[in-house]
Motif scaffolding. Structure first.
Motif, mmCIF file in Angstrom:
data_model
loop_
_atom_site.group_PDB
_atom_site.id
_atom_site.type_symbol
_atom_site.label_atom_id
_atom_site.label_comp_id
_atom_site.label_asym_id
_atom_site.label_seq_id
_atom_site.Cartn_x
_atom_site.Cartn_y
_atom_site.Cartn_z
ATOM 1 N N GLU A 198 -10.858 -15.097 -4.523
ATOM 2 C CA GLU A 198 -10.047 -16.272 -4.834
ATOM 3 C C GLU A 198 -8.749 -16.268 -4.031
ATOM 4 O OE1 GLU A 198 -10.681 -17.720 -9.310
ATOM 5 O OE2 GLU A 198 -10.099 -15.612 -9.175
ATOM 6 N N GLY A 199 -8.162 -15.090 -3.863
ATOM 7 C CA GLY A 199 -6.946 -14.995 -3.072
ATOM 8 C C GLY A 199 -7.192 -15.357 -1.625
ATOM 9 N N HIS A 224 -4.626 -12.310 -12.294
ATOM 10 C CA HIS A 224 -3.788 -11.550 -11.357
ATOM 11 C C HIS A 224 -4.118 -11.865 -9.895
ATOM 12 C CE1 HIS A 224 -2.379 -9.257 -14.789
ATOM 13 N NE2 HIS A 224 -3.631 -9.004 -15.112
ATOM 14 N N VAL A 225 -4.612 -13.058 -9.656
ATOM 15 C CA VAL A 225 -4.846 -13.514 -8.287
ATOM 16 C C VAL A 225 -3.535 -13.978 -7.666
ATOM 17 C CG1 VAL A 225 -6.037 -15.238 -6.870
ATOM 18 C CG2 VAL A 225 -7.219 -14.166 -8.808
ATOM 19 N N VAL A 226 -2.668 -14.525 -8.503
ATOM 20 C CA VAL A 226 -1.363 -15.042 -8.077
ATOM 21 C C VAL A 226 -0.314 -14.470 -9.005
ATOM 22 C CG1 VAL A 226 0.061 -17.126 -7.897
ATOM 23 C CG2 VAL A 226 -2.297 -17.154 -7.088
ATOM 24 N N ALA A 227 0.886 -14.263 -8.481
ATOM 25 C CA ALA A 227 1.961 -13.714 -9.314
ATOM 26 C C ALA A 227 3.280 -14.392 -8.986
ATOM 27 C CB ALA A 227 2.084 -12.201 -9.119
ATOM 28 N N ALA A 251 2.745 -15.438 -3.909
ATOM 29 C CA ALA A 251 2.238 -14.070 -4.019
ATOM 30 C C ALA A 251 0.767 -14.116 -4.394
ATOM 31 C CB ALA A 251 3.033 -13.279 -5.046
ATOM 32 N N VAL A 252 -0.086 -13.543 -3.545
ATOM 33 C CA VAL A 252 -1.535 -13.663 -3.691
ATOM 34 C C VAL A 252 -2.187 -12.294 -3.533
ATOM 35 C CG1 VAL A 252 -3.616 -14.696 -2.697
ATOM 36 C CG2 VAL A 252 -1.507 -16.017 -2.782
ATOM 37 N N ASP A 253 -3.246 -12.050 -4.317
ATOM 38 C CA ASP A 253 -4.058 -10.844 -4.154
ATOM 39 C C ASP A 253 -5.073 -11.116 -3.050
ATOM 40 O OD1 ASP A 253 -5.599 -8.590 -4.288
ATOM 41 O OD2 ASP A 253 -6.451 -9.021 -6.270
ATOM 42 N N LEU A 254 -4.792 -10.644 -1.851
ATOM 43 C CA LEU A 254 -5.658 -10.926 -0.711
ATOM 44 C C LEU A 254 -6.995 -10.213 -0.798
ATOM 45 C CD1 LEU A 254 -3.088 -10.809 2.230
ATOM 46 C CD2 LEU A 254 -4.025 -12.813 1.077
ATOM 47 N N ARG A 288 2.252 -10.152 -1.106
ATOM 48 C CA ARG A 288 1.331 -9.421 -1.960
ATOM 49 C C ARG A 288 1.761 -9.547 -3.418
ATOM 50 N NH1 ARG A 288 2.885 -5.795 1.705
ATOM 51 N NH2 ARG A 288 3.882 -4.538 0.097
ATOM 52 N N VAL A 289 0.793 -9.539 -4.310
ATOM 53 C CA VAL A 289 1.094 -9.587 -5.746
ATOM 54 C C VAL A 289 1.985 -8.421 -6.139
ATOM 55 C CG1 VAL A 289 0.075 -9.286 -8.035
ATOM 56 C CG2 VAL A 289 -0.929 -10.912 -6.430
ATOM 57 N N ALA A 290 1.728 -7.248 -5.576
ATOM 58 C CA ALA A 290 2.516 -6.066 -5.929
ATOM 59 C C ALA A 290 3.978 -6.237 -5.561
ATOM 60 C CB ALA A 290 1.946 -4.834 -5.239
ATOM 61 N N ALA A 291 4.277 -7.087 -4.585
ATOM 62 C CA ALA A 291 5.663 -7.263 -4.164
ATOM 63 C C ALA A 291 6.508 -7.944 -5.223
ATOM 64 C CB ALA A 291 5.720 -8.072 -2.868
ATOM 65 N N THR A 292 5.863 -8.590 -6.198
ATOM 66 C CA THR A 292 6.611 -9.264 -7.265
ATOM 67 C C THR A 292 6.998 -8.317 -8.385
ATOM 68 O OG1 THR A 292 4.638 -9.838 -8.553
ATOM 69 C CG2 THR A 292 5.311 -11.363 -6.797
ATOM 70 N N GLU A 293 6.537 -7.081 -8.339
ATOM 71 C CA GLU A 293 6.737 -6.151 -9.449
ATOM 72 C C GLU A 293 7.889 -5.190 -9.216
ATOM 73 O OE1 GLU A 293 2.961 -4.308 -9.884
ATOM 74 O OE2 GLU A 293 1.953 -6.144 -10.561
ATOM 75 N N GLN A 294 8.747 -5.471 -8.229
ATOM 76 C CA GLN A 294 9.922 -4.631 -8.002
ATOM 77 C C GLN A 294 10.867 -4.723 -9.200
ATOM 78 O OE1 GLN A 294 10.513 -2.651 -5.491
ATOM 79 N NE2 GLN A 294 8.930 -3.232 -4.031
ATOM 80 N N SER A 295 11.446 -3.603 -9.563
ATOM 81 C CA SER A 295 12.433 -3.606 -10.636
ATOM 82 C C SER A 295 13.683 -4.351 -10.181
ATOM 83 C CB SER A 295 12.804 -2.175 -11.030
ATOM 84 O OG SER A 295 11.665 -1.469 -11.462
ATOM 85 N N PRO A 296 14.357 -5.074 -11.084
ATOM 86 C CA PRO A 296 15.554 -5.812 -10.693
ATOM 87 C C PRO A 296 16.584 -4.910 -10.043
ATOM 88 C CG PRO A 296 14.849 -6.420 -12.913
ATOM 89 C CD PRO A 296 14.003 -5.251 -12.491
ATOM 90 N N GLY A 297 17.108 -5.346 -8.903
ATOM 91 C CA GLY A 297 18.146 -4.601 -8.213
ATOM 92 C C GLY A 297 17.620 -3.546 -7.263
#
Length: 419
Positions: free
Chosen positions: A88-89, A397-400, A81-84, A55-64
């Motif tokens: 387009e996703g 924001h279709v891909v991250a 990472a794709v917006d399902l 998921r695109v949201a999974a790429t937005e985790q804070s470092p660590g």
């Protein structure tokens, strides 16, 4: 660069260093939790090229906050990472499925269809595709759309009722049944369907439910119950800690040993080595349930007299089915596990090695798990998308990627993101 023409399998493969019996098999995994990623790990361990759609949201985790090194079941694959939820996703997933051999998803029934990436949509692009579905309750049945976890699925299958001590509540067996009865079942089903598709030219849907897998794992117990040799009361049977020859015993240092001396020969050697063969409490028929409590007491007293290490030294050359109960921090150091390479150190994390072992098509060592979206550019380029299209996906924001500078990363690397 221009968009390459032709089918996905006519453009370059991802540059992965894999081998093994499933080398050449391509799998698209829709990211999930539990048994589904475990099944994908098993296939990747055997050499399949697995592309994980995160998921695109999974790429937005804070470092660590969520170190990918610790997500062992996500090892050995690429991640895009794709917006399902965007058309387009969904189209990206369908293009990836177009020349994949299998797709894995672990949604509740109907979710993939609502996203436009269900088996009908995917197999319309690729009739040979095997579409693997991992759920707890299966795709059909009164509970199929209900939430649940391993403890719920194995309770309905009857497996949970069998685990625990006499007179005590059932004890959930970690997630062994969920992964073994779910993830392994799915992986097995996918390989079966792939073999059949090579003959028929047509794929199919694999419906793997943990409740079904747990039932299959109970085959031997169900047979004993039918034969009248298995009680429904926990902790009173030969293989569930009821018998003196099959259970765990505490040693002087608080550690435990596991005893599996089920056969008469092994049980006699156990008693001889413990020095209690002449104790009246240990005498008599080992299968006489009336004697079990006395036998257990005798054996427990013997083990309690020495430490686990001392007993392991005593039993070192004795074939009596006695082993140490090792903690997770001890397993990698056990001589047998070291000799077989059962555990591996990958970037400071203890992993289980790929299993089973093969004499000729040996899989490469597993690769460490990566951050979600780490390989987004590579996966999309391999699927035939141009640099301009990939940049557009990022802007919409279709891909991250694992950071918020994806567009500049693409510009700097010409479409390749650093790993």
């Amino acid at each position: 660069m221009p968009v390459p023409t032709g089918r996905y399998n006519e453009v370059r493969r991802l540059e992965v260093d894999m081998s093994g019996p499933l080398d050449g098999v391509r799998v698209v995994e829709i990211a999930g939790v539990g048994p589904a990623p475990f099944a994908a790990m098993l296939l990747a361990d055997m050499g399949a090229e697995v592309i994980r759609v995160d998921r695109v949201a999974a790429t937005e985790q804070s470092p660590g906050m969520d170190d990918p090194r610790f997500r062992i079941p996500e090892r050995s694959r690429s991640s895009v990472a794709v917006d399902l939820k965007s058309p387009e996703g969904a189209e990206i997933v369908l293009r990836l499925a177009g020349t994949a051999d299998a797709v894995i998803e672990g949604f509740r029934p109907g979710v993939a269809e609502r996203l436009g990436i269900g088996p009908d949509e995917c197999r319309a692009r690729n009739p040979r595709l095997v579409y693997g579905r991992m759920t707890g309750w299966g795709q059909r049945g009164p509970l199929s759309d209900r939430a649940g976890h391993d403890i719920n699925f194995i309770s309905v299958a009857g497996a949970l009722h069998t685990v625990g001590l006499a007179g005590q509540p059932p004890v959930p067996p970690v997630n062994l049944v969920g992964e073994g009865g779910g993830g392994m079942l799915l992986a097995f089903g996918i390989v079966c369907a792939l073999l059949e598709a090579r003959q028929s030219g047509t794929g199919q849907v694999v419906d793997a439910g943990i409740v079904d897998g747990a039932a299959v794992l109970l085959s031997s117990v169900l047979g004993m119950r039918a034969a009248g040799t298995w009680n429904t009361e926990r902790g009173t049977n030969t293989l569930d800690s009821g018998a003196p020859f099959y259970g765990t015993y505490r040693c002087a240092d608080g550690e435990y040993v596991a005893v599996g001396a089920a056969e008469r020969y092994f049980f006699d050697r156990l008693l001889d080595t413990l020095g209690v063969a002449d104790d009246p409490r240990a005498a008599g028929d080992r299968l006489d349930r009336r004697r079990w409590d006395a036998m257990k007491e005798c054996i427990a007293e013997a083990f309690a007299a020495r430490s686990r290490a001392e007993w392991m030294a005593v039993f070192d050359d004795v074939d009596a089915c006695v082993t140490p109960v090792l903690s997770l921090d001890e397993v990698a150091g056990h001589p047998h596990n070291r000799a077989r390479g059962t555990f591996l150190d990958i970037e400071g994390v203890v992993h289980p090695a790929a299993a089973p072992r093969f004499s000729r098509t040996r899989p490469a060592a597993p690769r460490p798990p990566g951050a979600p979206g780490r390989d987004s550019a590579d996966v999309l380029r391999a699927a035939g998308y141009s640099h301009q299209q990939i940049t557009g996906f990022v802007e919409r924001h279709v891909v991250a990627f694992p950071d918020r500078t994806a567009a500049s990363v693409i510009d700097r690397t010409g479409g390749r993101t650093p790993c």
